[in-house]
Scaffold this motif. Structure first.
Motif, PDB file in Angstrom:
ATOM      1  N   LEU A 271       0.859  -1.180   0.000  1.00 20.69           N
ATOM      2  CA  LEU A 271       0.000   0.000   0.000  1.00 20.69           C
ATOM      3  C   LEU A 271       0.893   1.227   0.000  1.00 20.69           C
ATOM      4  N   ASP A 272       0.866   1.970  -1.073  1.00 21.86           N
ATOM      5  CA  ASP A 272       1.664   3.191  -1.156  1.00 21.86           C
ATOM      6  C   ASP A 272       0.748   4.375  -0.862  1.00 21.86           C
ATOM      7  N   ASP A 273       0.665   4.722   0.417  1.00 21.48           N
ATOM      8  CA  ASP A 273      -0.213   5.817   0.837  1.00 21.48           C
ATOM      9  C   ASP A 273       0.578   7.082   1.167  1.00 21.48           C
ATOM     10  N   ARG A 274       1.730   7.236   0.545  1.00 19.14           N
ATOM     11  CA  ARG A 274       2.530   8.455   0.760  1.00 19.14           C
ATOM     12  C   ARG A 274       1.912   9.662   0.085  1.00 19.14           C
ATOM     13  N   GLU A 275       1.070   9.420  -0.913  1.00 17.76           N
ATOM     14  CA  GLU A 275       0.375  10.485  -1.632  1.00 17.76           C
ATOM     15  C   GLU A 275      -1.119  10.211  -1.533  1.00 17.76           C
ATOM     16  N   LEU A 276      -1.885  11.189  -1.031  1.00 24.74           N
ATOM     17  CA  LEU A 276      -3.315  10.991  -0.799  1.00 24.74           C
ATOM     18  C   LEU A 276      -4.175  11.946  -1.628  1.00 24.74           C
ATOM     19  N   SER A 277      -3.737  12.255  -2.835  1.00 26.27           N
ATOM     20  CA  SER A 277      -4.487  13.202  -3.673  1.00 26.27           C
ATOM     21  C   SER A 277      -5.636  12.536  -4.419  1.00 26.27           C
ATOM     22  N   GLY A 278      -5.636  11.220  -4.494  1.00 24.96           N
ATOM     23  CA  GLY A 278      -6.707  10.474  -5.156  1.00 24.96           C
ATOM     24  C   GLY A 278      -6.874   9.124  -4.495  1.00 24.96           C
ATOM     25  N   VAL A 279      -7.717   8.289  -5.073  1.00 22.09           N
ATOM     26  CA  VAL A 279      -7.965   6.956  -4.528  1.00 22.09           C
ATOM     27  C   VAL A 279      -6.659   6.160  -4.522  1.00 22.09           C
ATOM     28  N   VAL A 280      -6.384   5.473  -3.398  1.00 16.93           N
ATOM     29  CA  VAL A 280      -5.188   4.648  -3.250  1.00 16.93           C
ATOM     30  C   VAL A 280      -5.644   3.211  -3.044  1.00 16.93           C
ATOM     31  N   LYS A 281      -5.125   2.304  -3.873  1.00  8.80           N
ATOM     32  CA  LYS A 281      -5.491   0.889  -3.760  1.00  8.80           C
ATOM     33  C   LYS A 281      -4.257   0.074  -3.422  1.00  8.80           C
ATOM     34  N   GLY A 282      -4.477  -0.940  -2.600  1.00  6.81           N
ATOM     35  CA  GLY A 282      -3.390  -1.824  -2.227  1.00  6.81           C
ATOM     36  C   GLY A 282      -3.936  -3.181  -1.852  1.00  6.81           C
ATOM     37  N   GLU A 283      -3.041  -4.014  -1.367  1.00  8.72           N
ATOM     38  CA  GLU A 283      -3.466  -5.337  -0.922  1.00  8.72           C
ATOM     39  C   GLU A 283      -2.519  -5.832   0.152  1.00  8.72           C
ATOM     40  N   ALA A 284      -2.970  -6.898   0.802  1.00  5.80           N
ATOM     41  CA  ALA A 284      -2.186  -7.537   1.861  1.00  5.80           C
ATOM     42  C   ALA A 284      -2.729  -8.953   2.011  1.00  5.80           C
ATOM     43  N   ARG A 285      -2.181  -9.658   2.974  1.00  8.67           N
ATOM     44  CA  ARG A 285      -2.685 -10.989   3.318  1.00  8.67           C
ATOM     45  C   ARG A 285      -2.981 -11.002   4.815  1.00  8.67           C
ATOM     46  N   TYR A 286      -4.031 -11.735   5.153  1.00  2.00           N
ATOM     47  CA  TYR A 286      -4.394 -11.946   6.546  1.00  2.00           C
ATOM     48  C   TYR A 286      -4.791 -13.410   6.672  1.00  2.00           C
ATOM     49  N   GLU A 287      -4.120 -14.118   7.584  1.00  2.00           N
ATOM     50  CA  GLU A 287      -4.326 -15.563   7.740  1.00  2.00           C
ATOM     51  C   GLU A 287      -4.210 -16.277   6.389  1.00  2.00           C
ATOM     52  N   GLY A 288      -3.257 -15.819   5.587  1.00  2.00           N
ATOM     53  CA  GLY A 288      -2.974 -16.439   4.304  1.00  2.00           C
ATOM     54  C   GLY A 288      -3.912 -16.063   3.177  1.00  2.00           C
ATOM     55  N   ARG A 289      -4.910 -15.258   3.457  1.00  2.00           N
ATOM     56  CA  ARG A 289      -5.893 -14.890   2.440  1.00  2.00           C
ATOM     57  C   ARG A 289      -5.724 -13.427   2.034  1.00  2.00           C
ATOM     58  N   ARG A 290      -6.048 -13.159   0.779  1.00  2.00           N
ATOM     59  CA  ARG A 290      -5.872 -11.827   0.204  1.00  2.00           C
ATOM     60  C   ARG A 290      -6.866 -10.820   0.769  1.00  2.00           C
ATOM     61  N   LEU A 291      -6.364  -9.620   1.037  1.00  2.00           N
ATOM     62  CA  LEU A 291      -7.190  -8.479   1.426  1.00  2.00           C
ATOM     63  C   LEU A 291      -7.045  -7.395   0.369  1.00  2.00           C
ATOM     64  N   ARG A 292      -8.137  -6.743   0.050  1.00  2.00           N
ATOM     65  CA  ARG A 292      -8.090  -5.527  -0.770  1.00  2.00           C
ATOM     66  C   ARG A 292      -8.209  -4.341   0.175  1.00  2.00           C
ATOM     67  N   ILE A 293      -7.363  -3.349  -0.041  1.00  2.00           N
ATOM     68  CA  ILE A 293      -7.338  -2.163   0.810  1.00  2.00           C
ATOM     69  C   ILE A 293      -7.498  -0.947  -0.091  1.00  2.00           C
ATOM     70  N   THR A 294      -8.460  -0.081   0.231  1.00  2.00           N
ATOM     71  CA  THR A 294      -8.695   1.106  -0.579  1.00  2.00           C
ATOM     72  C   THR A 294      -8.877   2.313   0.332  1.00  2.00           C
ATOM     73  N   LEU A 295      -8.211   3.395  -0.029  1.00  2.00           N
ATOM     74  CA  LEU A 295      -8.361   4.680   0.649  1.00  2.00           C
ATOM     75  C   LEU A 295      -9.069   5.648  -0.289  1.00  2.00           C
ATOM     76  N   TYR A 296     -10.123   6.291   0.218  1.00  2.00           N
ATOM     77  CA  TYR A 296     -10.864   7.288  -0.547  1.00  2.00           C
ATOM     78  C   TYR A 296     -10.730   8.634   0.164  1.00  2.00           C
ATOM     79  N   PRO A 297      -9.751   9.456  -0.237  1.00  2.00           N
ATOM     80  CA  PRO A 297      -9.613  10.773   0.381  1.00  2.00           C
ATOM     81  C   PRO A 297     -10.847  11.635   0.124  1.00  2.00           C
ATOM     82  N   GLN A 298     -11.122  12.525   1.035  1.00  2.00           N
ATOM     83  CA  GLN A 298     -12.243  13.462   0.966  1.00  2.00           C
ATOM     84  C   GLN A 298     -13.575  12.745   0.794  1.00  2.00           C
ATOM     85  N   ALA A 299     -13.736  11.622   1.507  1.00  2.00           N
ATOM     86  CA  ALA A 299     -14.961  10.825   1.405  1.00  2.00           C
ATOM     87  C   ALA A 299     -16.144  11.523   2.058  1.00  2.00           C
TER      88      ALA A 299
END
Length: 124
Positions: free
Chosen positions: A29-57
């Motif tokens: 997750l590259d959230d160093r810049e928050l001027s627009g939607v930021v998408k990333g991913e990770a794993r939790y207990e071996g399963r994929r997670l989608r992570i999304t940041l919506y600035p000015q929501a």
């Protein structure tokens, strides 16, 4: 699919990835810049997670954080908000229960976590 959604006031660049790195594996997750939607991913207990940041929501001061996956690190939005508040030290808001997209939020109330504690409030 489960999801967690919280709203973070005055989010600082990089803060979400610094917080999440101790709760998930393989965080991308590259959230160093928050001027627009930021998408990333990770794993939790071996399963994929989608992570999304919506600035000015909700106005200019809040950023929505959405975490989606078959297994998520917290059992509720409120548990996620509590964890975020302890680390990010800024106001965090979330819906009061099992809210689904398109449904009205119960009585317009949201959980607000900040230096005053946890309270249910009207968003304004």
């Amino acid at each position: 699919m489960q999801d967690l959604e919280i709203y973070i006031r005055d989010l600082k660049p990089g803060a979400v990835s610094e917080w999440l790195v101790s709760h998930v594996e393989e965080l991308e997750l590259d959230d160093r810049e928050l001027s627009g939607v930021v998408k990333g991913e990770a794993r939790y207990e071996g399963r994929r997670l989608r992570i999304t940041l919506y600035p000015q929501a909700f106005g200019k001061r809040f950023t929505s954080l959405l975490i989606e996956g078959s297994t998520v690190p917290w059992s509720s939005d409120l548990d996620c908000a509590r964890s975020a508040w302890r680390t990010l030290d800024t106001e965090i808001r979330c819906s009061p229960g099992d809210w689904k997209e398109g449904e009205p939020v119960e009585d317009g109330k949201w959980w607000r976590l900040d230096h005053r504690g946890e309270q249910q409030v009207v968003w304004n």
